[in-house]
Write a protein that holds these residues in place. Sequence first.
Motif, PDB file in Angstrom:
ATOM      1  N   LEU A  32      56.375 -13.875  33.575  1.00  0.00           N
ATOM      2  CA  LEU A  32      56.465 -12.886  34.649  1.00  0.00           C
ATOM      3  C   LEU A  32      55.485 -13.225  35.773  1.00  0.00           C
ATOM      4  N   THR A  33      54.340 -13.793  35.401  1.00  0.00           N
ATOM      5  CA  THR A  33      53.397 -14.280  36.418  1.00  0.00           C
ATOM      6  C   THR A  33      54.048 -15.369  37.262  1.00  0.00           C
ATOM      7  N   LEU A  34      54.747 -16.277  36.594  1.00  0.00           N
ATOM      8  CA  LEU A  34      55.460 -17.329  37.317  1.00  0.00           C
ATOM      9  C   LEU A  34      56.497 -16.728  38.266  1.00  0.00           C
ATOM     10  N   PHE A  35      57.203 -15.696  37.804  1.00  0.00           N
ATOM     11  CA  PHE A  35      58.213 -15.048  38.642  1.00  0.00           C
ATOM     12  C   PHE A  35      57.578 -14.430  39.886  1.00  0.00           C
ATOM     13  N   ALA A  36      56.467 -13.717  39.681  1.00  0.00           N
ATOM     14  CA  ALA A  36      55.789 -13.070  40.809  1.00  0.00           C
ATOM     15  C   ALA A  36      55.261 -14.101  41.801  1.00  0.00           C
ATOM     16  N   VAL A  37      54.676 -15.171  41.266  1.00  0.00           N
ATOM     17  CA  VAL A  37      54.144 -16.232  42.123  1.00  0.00           C
ATOM     18  C   VAL A  37      55.266 -16.928  42.887  1.00  0.00           C
ATOM     19  N   ALA A  38      56.405 -17.143  42.204  1.00  0.00           N
ATOM     20  CA  ALA A  38      57.515 -17.873  42.819  1.00  0.00           C
ATOM     21  C   ALA A  38      58.080 -17.138  44.027  1.00  0.00           C
ATOM     22  N   ILE A  39      58.081 -15.810  43.998  1.00  0.00           N
ATOM     23  CA  ILE A  39      58.601 -15.053  45.141  1.00  0.00           C
ATOM     24  C   ILE A  39      57.745 -15.312  46.376  1.00  0.00           C
ATOM     25  N   GLY A  40      56.425 -15.282  46.196  1.00  0.00           N
ATOM     26  CA  GLY A  40      55.545 -15.546  47.331  1.00  0.00           C
ATOM     27  C   GLY A  40      55.656 -16.965  47.846  1.00  0.00           C
ATOM     28  N   VAL A  41      55.717 -17.931  46.926  1.00  0.00           N
ATOM     29  CA  VAL A  41      55.855 -19.329  47.317  1.00  0.00           C
ATOM     30  C   VAL A  41      57.176 -19.549  48.055  1.00  0.00           C
ATOM     31  N   MET A  42      58.236 -18.888  47.584  1.00  0.00           N
ATOM     32  CA  MET A  42      59.542 -18.997  48.229  1.00  0.00           C
ATOM     33  C   MET A  42      59.467 -18.547  49.684  1.00  0.00           C
ATOM     34  N   MET A  43      58.732 -17.472  49.936  1.00  0.00           N
ATOM     35  CA  MET A  43      58.621 -16.952  51.294  1.00  0.00           C
ATOM     36  C   MET A  43      57.982 -17.988  52.225  1.00  0.00           C
ATOM     37  N   VAL A  44      56.933 -18.652  51.759  1.00  0.00           N
ATOM     38  CA  VAL A  44      56.226 -19.617  52.602  1.00  0.00           C
ATOM     39  C   VAL A  44      57.056 -20.880  52.815  1.00  0.00           C
ATOM     40  N   THR A  45      57.646 -21.420  51.739  1.00  0.00           N
ATOM     41  CA  THR A  45      58.403 -22.661  51.883  1.00  0.00           C
ATOM     42  C   THR A  45      59.707 -22.443  52.652  1.00  0.00           C
ATOM     43  N   LEU A  46      60.325 -21.287  52.481  1.00  0.00           N
ATOM     44  CA  LEU A  46      61.510 -20.965  53.272  1.00  0.00           C
ATOM     45  C   LEU A  46      61.156 -20.949  54.750  1.00  0.00           C
ATOM     46  N   ASP A  47      59.988 -20.375  55.066  1.00  0.00           N
ATOM     47  CA  ASP A  47      59.555 -20.289  56.459  1.00  0.00           C
ATOM     48  C   ASP A  47      59.297 -21.670  57.058  1.00  0.00           C
ATOM     49  N   GLY A  48      58.909 -22.625  56.192  1.00  0.00           N
ATOM     50  CA  GLY A  48      58.592 -23.954  56.685  1.00  0.00           C
ATOM     51  C   GLY A  48      59.779 -24.669  57.306  1.00  0.00           C
ATOM     52  N   THR A  49      61.000 -24.399  56.800  1.00  0.00           N
ATOM     53  CA  THR A  49      62.179 -25.077  57.341  1.00  0.00           C
ATOM     54  C   THR A  49      63.061 -24.161  58.181  1.00  0.00           C
ATOM     55  N   ILE A  50      62.955 -22.870  57.956  1.00  0.00           N
ATOM     56  CA  ILE A  50      63.838 -21.938  58.656  1.00  0.00           C
ATOM     57  C   ILE A  50      63.466 -21.821  60.139  1.00  0.00           C
ATOM     58  N   VAL A  51      62.169 -21.984  60.447  1.00  0.00           N
ATOM     59  CA  VAL A  51      61.697 -21.796  61.824  1.00  0.00           C
ATOM     60  C   VAL A  51      62.188 -22.907  62.741  1.00  0.00           C
TER      61      VAL A  51
END
Length: 536
Positions: A32-51
């Motif tokens: 569950l820690t991995l799940f919580a961490v993955a959501i935050g990481v997803m937000m940052v990496t998505l932003d890296g290419t979406i912009v």
Amino acid sequence: MTSQTTVGSTSLSKEPGPAPVPPSGLRGHPWLTLFAVAIGVMMVTLDGTIVAVANPAIQKDLGASLADVQWITNGYLLALAVSLITAGKLGDRFGHRQTFLIGIAGFAVSSAAIGISGSVELVIGFRVAQGLFGALLMPAALGLLRATFPAEKLNMAIGIWGMVIGASTAAGPIVGGLLVEHVSWQSVFFINVPVGVIALVFGLVILVDHRAENAPRSFDVLGVLLLSGAMFSLIWALIKAAEWGWGDSRTALFLALSVLCFGLFALWETRVGEPLIPLGMFRSLPLSAGTVLMVLMAFAFMGGLFFVTFYLQNVHGMSPVDSGLHLLPLTGMMIVGSPLAGAAITKVGPRVPLVAGMVATAVACFGMARLTAGTGTLTMSLWFALLGLGLAPVMVGATEVIVGNAPLELSGVAGGLQQAAMQVGGSLGTAVLGAVMAGTVSDSFGDNWAGAGLPPLTPEQAELAEKGVQVGIAPVPPQAPEPVVRAITGVAHDTFVSGMSTAFTVAGVVAVLAAIVACFTKRGGHAGAGAGAAHI
């Protein structure tokens, strides 16, 4: 017997102490820690290419110049690269849970502020804030995984973490293209708000703070200033080298300033009581090799991939969404390969998968050096898929080597080091391979132009044309006859592909060097059961 290496007053234990009593219920559960961490990481990496997809719309809507739009990316990159290691140390000092949650909240708020900004100056300012908060978030995520998972499960956790990065990276251009086309460029940033809220809620409910008994008690302010100055000067020189030129005095000045600050930083770290980065960490050959490997991997991957988007969009005439779809074989293999790589590394150790991964990356780079203006989708997809398959074990294995070979009390610094190595490698690859492309175009464009029987260009016209050709744009004058359009387009695309071929050849050679470095890696020597081991 426990052996130790002492640096200043910091003791680097090679065996962890007893694991604390594991928490009960949802709180602190490793997966569950991995799940919580993955959501935050997803937000940052998505932003890296979406912009990147939104930049043209931002330029048009806010009346921004090309330099302004470049600063939307460069401001974020500089803030992120300069702050990563310091942010990791903050996590080691004050707790990774706290820094992760602050990073999540700050990133979401900064994203919302960009969405309501009415000027490009505000957009740039809040992009810098995004970079600072993203720097807090990423090392803390790795620190939480390092503290929560036992040794035999850490590779699998990092593999899934890499899968999330691959998936969100792949989704960026597609999601960004759809949002910009059907909603607005502001929606590209507003999407981070609900994702950030979800990540924050899960983080508050699930994450548990882990601190080693010998965690740092003070903060090395002078070390932070020297390292920040060194990283800023290095990244700034790499960013501006394409504009100034590698032989320009300004480029040389910032590179020299970077070397000076790094030297002063290393000297200071041997004298301060609690250093920002205990240099004894680098007495670990596997950790040092993992760091160098991450730089070389990012050099080959990010530097080479920089040209692929221009190749797909400007040479093949694809839309941003279509080009994102054509890159799915690459990111798809990273998504599939990352957890498989984690399982393989757990079973046989990191060395063999890392060497094999970099060999596959080198073969893919040499294969992409053979692409032409008329290469079909199937051939491109095969090389993209091989590249993704090669990168997956390297992303997972090099991360585990760096974080796993650092003591628990320095897991945040190790996470920051891993991310900083990627940023430096990516910036270096983009700058160096960009120079390779520019040099190849400059050498061959005039001859190709004359060979096609086109009328001579003035020096000013030739210079402008070469700049366009470096990104695959054909310098076709308005109202040119169709035969002339075809001839100019053929020259421009063939010249660009020639430069891209040379760049990918260099990237392939770097990947071969990385495969040699990978021979010096081994499984993390500091891995031990974390607090949540009993839950697995």
